[in-house]
Design an enzyme around this catalytic site. Structure first.
Site, PDB file in Angstrom:
ATOM      1  N   ILE A  40       4.515  -0.957  -6.569  1.00 53.43           N
ATOM      2  CA  ILE A  40       4.661  -1.100  -5.119  1.00 53.43           C
ATOM      3  C   ILE A  40       4.601  -2.557  -4.673  1.00 53.43           C
ATOM      4  CG2 ILE A  40       3.678   1.194  -4.786  1.00 53.43           C
ATOM      5  CD1 ILE A  40       1.156  -0.116  -3.691  1.00 53.43           C
ATOM      6  N   GLU A  41       4.076  -3.434  -5.515  1.00 53.89           N
ATOM      7  CA  GLU A  41       4.019  -4.854  -5.157  1.00 53.89           C
ATOM      8  C   GLU A  41       5.351  -5.556  -5.415  1.00 53.89           C
ATOM      9  OE1 GLU A  41       2.038  -6.894  -3.736  1.00 53.89           O
ATOM     10  OE2 GLU A  41       0.163  -5.803  -3.516  1.00 53.89           O
ATOM     11  N   SER A  42       5.938  -5.319  -6.581  1.00 54.25           N
ATOM     12  CA  SER A  42       7.112  -6.103  -6.989  1.00 54.25           C
ATOM     13  C   SER A  42       8.162  -5.300  -7.726  1.00 54.25           C
ATOM     14  CB  SER A  42       6.653  -7.251  -7.897  1.00 54.25           C
ATOM     15  OG  SER A  42       6.081  -6.716  -9.096  1.00 54.25           O
ATOM     16  N   TYR A  76      -0.257   1.194   2.418  1.00 53.45           N
ATOM     17  CA  TYR A  76      -0.371   0.599   1.083  1.00 53.45           C
ATOM     18  C   TYR A  76      -0.958   1.574   0.064  1.00 53.45           C
ATOM     19  CZ  TYR A  76      -1.291  -3.140  -2.333  1.00 53.45           C
ATOM     20  OH  TYR A  76      -1.317  -3.934  -3.449  1.00 53.45           O
TER      21      TYR A  76
END
Length: 541
Positions: A144-146, A249
């Site tokens: 989910i970050e990158s 998130y």
């Protein structure tokens, strides 16, 4: 060097990956565990055919830290099994989780691509997480970050697989300079992310709050908790008032977790992940061109950069990057070819500017064209290279030594506009003078006039009031430069604190800061340039 390299080729020795899991109490870096070639221990190994040793090392690496018998078929179990068994964060079941599930499940091609990217790094990350006793949901965070892209840069300039801001990266010892950005370093950034998350969990005692703080900043989460406590409200993740991004998130991570737990239930098929290391850490003892390292290893440039994305320049400095990552089979090939190579391994080196210079003068001194100098060092037009700046230049007989550690670790490029210096001018305001009228008269911005005089951009001046402006003065001649002797590998000035090209008159009542800011809005101020973007730390809130 050849003897040592031949000894290195003899075997592969894994670092101990089955250490007792433990939590770090501070942000201090912990030593990452990664399969490495260990020169001293390899040299002492009993002679054995190279192919047999490589095979034995691979068998050992496939089960390091798993508690599995190397000869057992279970040693090749899909890594997803280990990930699922390690889930430990309490589940969320909200509409935002359903939203995340729908988003991913409706994009099977996207899920396939990012899962295939993760196959290079997931084993190493799971090993580190298990070694620390952390829940394996953390291994899914880069999804989910990158999307597991170690070269990803966000719109806010967070960088790398774990999306570190510049300031937060520095807090966790991720070097960011001319030659490398360790926010993109697979090993270093993983160490830093797990250190940071452990610190946040120790602070909040809850993984959901720790994850929220990773996204929003620990200061922001703590203030939200304090507000709820004062109001007599619960302080769990779902009860806190948060920005929309942070509110989504943890549910997004929960959605990925649910898909990994039961991909078929969402109409998806996850590619199997091998339960053994993808890469090997190969020591670098001399500076070496990236192109030559790629040639020796036999991998494509794209694959090399996928495993070593932290490189900013076409040369790898041994003092700053003592190891590179290569696929297992290619590591052996790299060492063979390096041992047989008799030429210089690096055609580039570092040169530190002894004083502020024009790029043309630098190019003349170091023996390269100005166009090439600007291109390889990313120097924009109409800029000066400030004293203490580190540039990459061709290596020759005068610059043949490897770059020392203080340059490799501290190299920065500081530029200043090639413009006349500014001179302070004071005047008496007329009856109808305002910030706007003064700005028009001297062809500067309203923001500059307002800043120089500590007033609002909409302010009017009283008749006879003293007004300060800065106007172009006489151009100061910039040094043509010294000879290369003595400048190469010189210790860079701390933060490039050379005398500014711009000067002011002696009658300065305002602090020096105002003079330094005089060109802030018209490009006259000095600028420090890093090779990667930066933004404020996420925990600055």
């Amino acid at each position: 060097m050849t003897t040592r390299l031949l000894a290195l080729i003899g075997a592969l020795l894994l670092a101990g990956c089955a250490a007792t899991p433990s939590h770090t109490d501070t942000a201090a870096p912990s030593t990452p565990e990664v399969p490495v070639i260990a020169p001293a221990q390899v040299a002492q190994s009993a002679p054995e055919p190279q192919a047999a040793q490589m095979a034995a090392a691979k068998r050992a690496s496939r089960t390091a830290g798993t508690g599995l018998d190397p000869e057992n078929e279970a040693a090749r179990t899909d890594l997803w099994v280990r990930v699922r068994r390690g889930f430990a964060i309490p589940d969320l079941d909200t509409d935002l989780v359903r939203k995340g599930e729908q988003w991913y499940s409706s994009r099977p091609d996207y899920v396939q691509r990012m899962t295939e990217r993760s196959s290079r790094y997931m084993f190493y990350i799971v090993e580190e997480i298990e070694r620390r006793g952390m829940p394996t949901e953390i291994a899914l965070l880069p999804f989910i970050e990158s999307a597991f892209n170690p070269q990803a840069i966000s719109s806010a300039k967070a960088s790398g697989m774990w999306q570190f801001m510049a300031a937060t990266g520095k807090d966790f010892d991720l070097k960011q300079n001319v030659f490398r950005d360790d926010r993109r370093n697979v090993i270093a950034s993983t160490r830093a992310a797990l250190d940071y998350l452990t610190k946040l969990h120790d602070q909040f005692g809850d993984w959901q709050l720790a994850l929220a703080a990773y996204n929003w900043g620990e200061g922001s989460v703590q203030r939200a908790i304090d507000r709820n406590q004062r109001a007599g409200k619960p302080t769990d993740y779902l009860s806190l008032k948060m920005p929309e991004e942070t509110r989504y998130y943890v549910p997004k991570l929960q959605a990925v977790k649910n898909i990994v737990a039961d991909p078929a239930g969402f109409g998806l098929t996850l590619p199997p992940l091998p339960n053994h290391p993808y890469f090997l850490s190969v020591p670098i003892e001399r500076d070496i061109d990236v192109a030559l390292a790629v040639q020796f290893s036999g991998v494509s440039m794209e694959e090399f950069k996928t495993l070593n994305p932290q490189m900013n320049k076409p040369v790898i400095l041994a003092a700053g990057t003592p190891q590179i990552l290569l696929p297992y089979d290619n590591a052996n090939q790299f060492l063979h070819r390096l041992a047989a190579y008799n030429g210089s391994t690096a055609s580039w080196t570092a040169w530190v500017a002894p004083k502020t210079l024009k790029p043309a003068a630098v190019a003349e001194q170091v023996g390269m064209s100005e166009a090439t100098l600007r291109d390889v060092n990313r120097i924009p037009p109409k800029m000066l290279v400030k004293a203490g700046s580190t540039l990459i230049v061709p290596r020759d007989a005068k610059l043949h030594a490897d770059v020392p550690e203080h340059v490799a670790d501290g190299a920065m490029l500081a530029l200043a506009p090639d413009l006349p210096p500014l001179r302070k001018k004071t005047l008496k305001a007329g009856k109808k003078d305002s910030v706007a009228s003064i700005a028009r008269r001297y062809r500067v911005s309203k923001a500059q006039v307002a800043e120089w005089n500590d007033v609002a951009e909409t302010a009017h001046f009283k008749r006879g009031q003293t007004v300060v402006v800065y106007v172009p003065g006489k151009r100061v001649r910039v040094a043509a430069g010294d000879s290369r002797k003595g400048a190469a590998h010189a210790k860079p000035a701390a933060s490039a604190k050379s005398k500014p090209v711009r000067v002011a008159s002696k009658s300065t009542k305002k602090p020096a800061k105002k003079v330094a800011n005089a060109g802030k809005h018209n490009g006259a101020a000095s600028v420090r340039v890093a090779e990667s973007g930066s933004r404020e730390s996420s925990n600055a809130n």
